[in-house]
Design a protein around this motif. Structure first.
Motif, PDB file in Angstrom:
ATOM      1  N   LYS A 221       0.725  -1.316   0.057  1.00 29.04           N
ATOM      2  CA  LYS A 221       0.051   0.200  -0.073  1.00 29.04           C
ATOM      3  C   LYS A 221       0.911   1.099  -0.056  1.00 29.04           C
ATOM      4  O   LYS A 221       0.426   2.388  -0.567  1.00 29.04           O
ATOM      5  CB  LYS A 221      -1.048  -0.023   1.109  1.00 29.04           C
ATOM      6  N   TRP A 222       2.128   1.242   0.611  1.00 20.56           N
ATOM      7  CA  TRP A 222       2.945   2.384   0.723  1.00 20.56           C
ATOM      8  C   TRP A 222       3.607   2.666  -0.660  1.00 20.56           C
ATOM      9  O   TRP A 222       3.664   3.695  -1.182  1.00 20.56           O
ATOM     10  CB  TRP A 222       3.913   2.173   1.732  1.00 20.56           C
ATOM     11  N   LEU A 223       3.808   1.415  -1.371  1.00 23.27           N
ATOM     12  CA  LEU A 223       4.371   1.597  -2.561  1.00 23.27           C
ATOM     13  C   LEU A 223       3.254   2.324  -3.649  1.00 23.27           C
ATOM     14  O   LEU A 223       3.613   3.024  -4.584  1.00 23.27           O
ATOM     15  CB  LEU A 223       4.649   0.366  -3.149  1.00 23.27           C
ATOM     16  N   GLU A 224       1.920   2.024  -3.404  1.00 23.46           N
ATOM     17  CA  GLU A 224       0.962   2.622  -4.293  1.00 23.46           C
ATOM     18  C   GLU A 224       1.102   3.876  -3.929  1.00 23.46           C
ATOM     19  O   GLU A 224       0.691   4.988  -4.732  1.00 23.46           O
ATOM     20  CB  GLU A 224      -0.295   1.982  -3.890  1.00 23.46           C
ATOM     21  N   VAL A 225       1.170   4.624  -2.495  1.00 21.09           N
ATOM     22  CA  VAL A 225       1.217   5.905  -2.250  1.00 21.09           C
ATOM     23  C   VAL A 225       2.452   6.489  -3.246  1.00 21.09           C
ATOM     24  O   VAL A 225       2.202   7.593  -3.681  1.00 21.09           O
ATOM     25  CB  VAL A 225       1.379   5.986  -0.941  1.00 21.09           C
ATOM     26  N   CYS A 226       3.648   5.892  -3.092  1.00 24.63           N
ATOM     27  CA  CYS A 226       4.571   6.287  -3.606  1.00 24.63           C
ATOM     28  C   CYS A 226       4.406   6.649  -5.204  1.00 24.63           C
ATOM     29  O   CYS A 226       5.059   7.504  -5.997  1.00 24.63           O
ATOM     30  CB  CYS A 226       5.798   5.493  -3.339  1.00 24.63           C
ATOM     31  N   GLU A 227       3.848   5.544  -5.858  1.00 30.46           N
ATOM     32  CA  GLU A 227       3.742   5.677  -7.113  1.00 30.46           C
ATOM     33  C   GLU A 227       2.763   6.901  -7.553  1.00 30.46           C
ATOM     34  O   GLU A 227       3.077   7.550  -8.451  1.00 30.46           O
ATOM     35  CB  GLU A 227       2.838   4.341  -7.660  1.00 30.46           C
ATOM     36  N   LEU A 228       1.825   7.119  -6.775  1.00 33.14           N
ATOM     37  CA  LEU A 228       0.923   8.397  -7.104  1.00 33.14           C
ATOM     38  C   LEU A 228       1.744   9.629  -6.676  1.00 33.14           C
ATOM     39  O   LEU A 228       1.379  10.567  -7.663  1.00 33.14           O
ATOM     40  CB  LEU A 228      -0.316   8.272  -5.968  1.00 33.14           C
ATOM     41  N   ARG A 229       2.835   9.637  -6.011  1.00 36.16           N
ATOM     42  CA  ARG A 229       3.549  10.779  -5.842  1.00 36.16           C
ATOM     43  C   ARG A 229       4.379  11.148  -7.044  1.00 36.16           C
ATOM     44  O   ARG A 229       4.963  11.822  -7.097  1.00 36.16           O
ATOM     45  CB  ARG A 229       4.196  10.641  -4.232  1.00 36.16           C
ATOM     46  N   LYS A 230       4.872   9.916  -7.518  1.00 34.21           N
ATOM     47  CA  LYS A 230       5.784   9.977  -8.650  1.00 34.21           C
ATOM     48  C   LYS A 230       5.059  10.556  -9.794  1.00 34.21           C
ATOM     49  O   LYS A 230       5.552  11.417 -10.455  1.00 34.21           O
ATOM     50  CB  LYS A 230       6.322   8.513  -8.969  1.00 34.21           C
ATOM     51  N   LYS A 231       3.639  10.187 -10.052  1.00 33.34           N
ATOM     52  CA  LYS A 231       3.246  10.744 -11.142  1.00 33.34           C
ATOM     53  C   LYS A 231       2.563  11.898 -10.960  1.00 33.34           C
ATOM     54  O   LYS A 231       2.587  12.831 -11.832  1.00 33.34           O
ATOM     55  CB  LYS A 231       2.063   9.677 -11.354  1.00 33.34           C
ATOM     56  N   PHE A 232       2.291  12.368  -9.576  1.00 31.27           N
ATOM     57  CA  PHE A 232       1.447  13.688  -9.446  1.00 31.27           C
ATOM     58  C   PHE A 232       2.151  14.089  -7.984  1.00 31.27           C
ATOM     59  O   PHE A 232       1.662  14.028  -7.276  1.00 31.27           O
ATOM     60  CB  PHE A 232       0.084  13.655  -9.257  1.00 31.27           C
TER      61      PHE A 232
END
Length: 436
Positions: A221-232
């Protein structure tokens, strides 16, 4: 209803009057404290409120008589504590909380009065002062690790002697060789055995699987957060984002952590819907307004002034302490798996490991400038700033080294930091405008 500011003022007053132990161990007080934070604190995200409730619940459990509480150092794998059915507690985090309530200076003086050197890390001195004044829960045992920090194991060894409890330390090698992994694996197995002796119960394979499953789910789930932060990148900025360091220190192994991160994913996606096209990552409706910053190490917990000064001129879009670096845990090889988690930390070993991790963060989060907060006493972090600056200079990335203290206001020069920050922001804005 009592306002948050009024409640905080009353709490600070009572703490300064030496009523800390009675207050913190009062069931009624903990209930009121939780309600006031839930109702009155300025939570921009529901996730932050849930994390605060989690922290308060864990702290309350550690203070409850009859509950086996284990003190751990930062970066220690708390999956061990959760598998053993124990409640992990971090004296270092407690120091940050004490600083936030304006009581750290008193605790630091108390610690120094009995021989703690003022040259040592204020997180550890403050924790020592808190323990002297009985602000901390009684530990059943203490678990520490030498990696990244030499001060914490030394402090905890002293406090273990004071409380007459078992002290177990993982002697972590600096390298990542097979020999280092085997050496650490044996120690982790011994740590599990030590927990069993204290609790009087065998840690079953089912216990390990539950703890590791909770940790792996939180990791995903934290990796999902990080992916969102990378894209936006601007979707989650500091200081709010830095508060999640708490879960990175004490949350892995507890199933509630994954629930909190899952809620964060949902909140961030909802927040993005009006500003971004989620079907086309990176396509922003509108131009990038401010330069993006990467924040290295921690922050001063007694003041938000530094972040308030940055706000509106730059965005801190990612933080080194939130960087997830370790592979999924394998419950079939629990001791070896935890050893690999520890040894994979980029701050361990040659400075090149940390430099490479930071370069990766710069590329992933579209970073325009890097700020390093060099906490006094934290040699493992501040000691590498020259190499970091040199490496980032070759990349063409501006770097600012801010020297101060996370816990002790006396080690924080507001005027000097503002002057250096102003110069850095002006340079960053000038570069940014020229490029864009």
């Amino acid at each position: 209803m009592v306002s948050y500011d009024a409640f905080r003022a009353k709490l600070e007053e009572k703490l300064s009057q030496g009523m800390g132990e009675k207050l913190l161990k009062s069931r009624v007080f903990r209930h009121l404290f939780k309600k006031v934070f839930s109702w009155q604190a300025d939570f921009q995200l529901k996730t932050t409120e849930e994390m605060t409730n989690f922290a308060l619940d864990i702290t309350a459990k550690s203070l409850k008589e009859g509950e086996p509480t284990v003190w751990t150092s930062a970066f220690f794998p708390d999956e061990i504590a959760y598998a053993a059915g124990m409640t992990p507690f971090s004296p270092e985090i407690a120091s940050g909380v004490m600083a936030a309530f304006g009581q750290a200076e008193k605790m630091l003086k108390e610690a120094e009065s009995i021989g703690f050197s003022p040259e040592t890390c204020s997180f550890h001195r403050c924790a020592g002062g808190m323990d002297i004044n009985d602000y901390l829960p009684e530990p059943a045992m203490i678990l520490a690790s030498t990696h990244l920090c030499d001060g914490a194991p030394q402090l905890l060894k002293i406090l273990a002697s004071r409380h007459r409890v078992d002290f177990n330390v993982l002697d972590v090698p600096a390298g990542r060789s097979q020999k280092a992994e085997e050496y650490l694996t044996r120690q982790i197995e011994e740590a599990f055995s030590s927990c069993e002796k204290i609790t009087g119960r065998k840690i079953s394979q089912n216990d390990i699987e539950k703890s590791f499953a909770a940790s792996n789910r939180a990791r995903e789930k934290w990796l999902e957060v990080c992916e969102l932060r990378k894209k936006f990148p601007p979707v989650l900025t500091s200081p709010a984002a830095l508060s999640f360091v708490y879960l990175n220190f004490l949350g892995y192994g507890n199933p509630r952590t994954a629930d909190i991160f899952s809620l964060l994913v949902d909140e961030l996606k909802k927040k993005l819907e009006d500003r971004f096209d989620l079907n086309h990552p990176g396509k922003v409706r509108g131009n990038k307004e401010n330069p993006y910053l990467l924040w290295l190490h921690l922050r001063p917990y007694f003041s938000r002034e530094m972040f308030d000064y940055i706000q509106g001129r730059a965005e801190i879009v990612y933080e080194e302490m939130n960087h997830l670096f370790w592979p999924p845990l394998d419950p079939d090889e629990p001791f070896k798996s935890l050893a690999r988690k520890i040894l994979s930390h980029p701050g361990l070993g040659p400075i090149d490991n940390r430099v490479e991790a930071i370069k990766e963060m710069i590329e992933d989060y579209q970073i325009d400038g890097v700020v390093h907060f060099s906490h006094w006493g934290c040699r493992q972090s501040a000691g590498g700033t020259y190499q970091l600056k040199d490496s980032l200079k070759k990349m063409g990335v501006p770097f600012l080294d801010l020297q101060g203290d996370c816990v002790d206001p006396g080690g924080f020069s507001t005027g000097q930091i503002r002057t250096r920050m102003e110069s850095f922001l002006e340079m960053l804005e000038s570069r940014y405008q020229a490029v864009n």
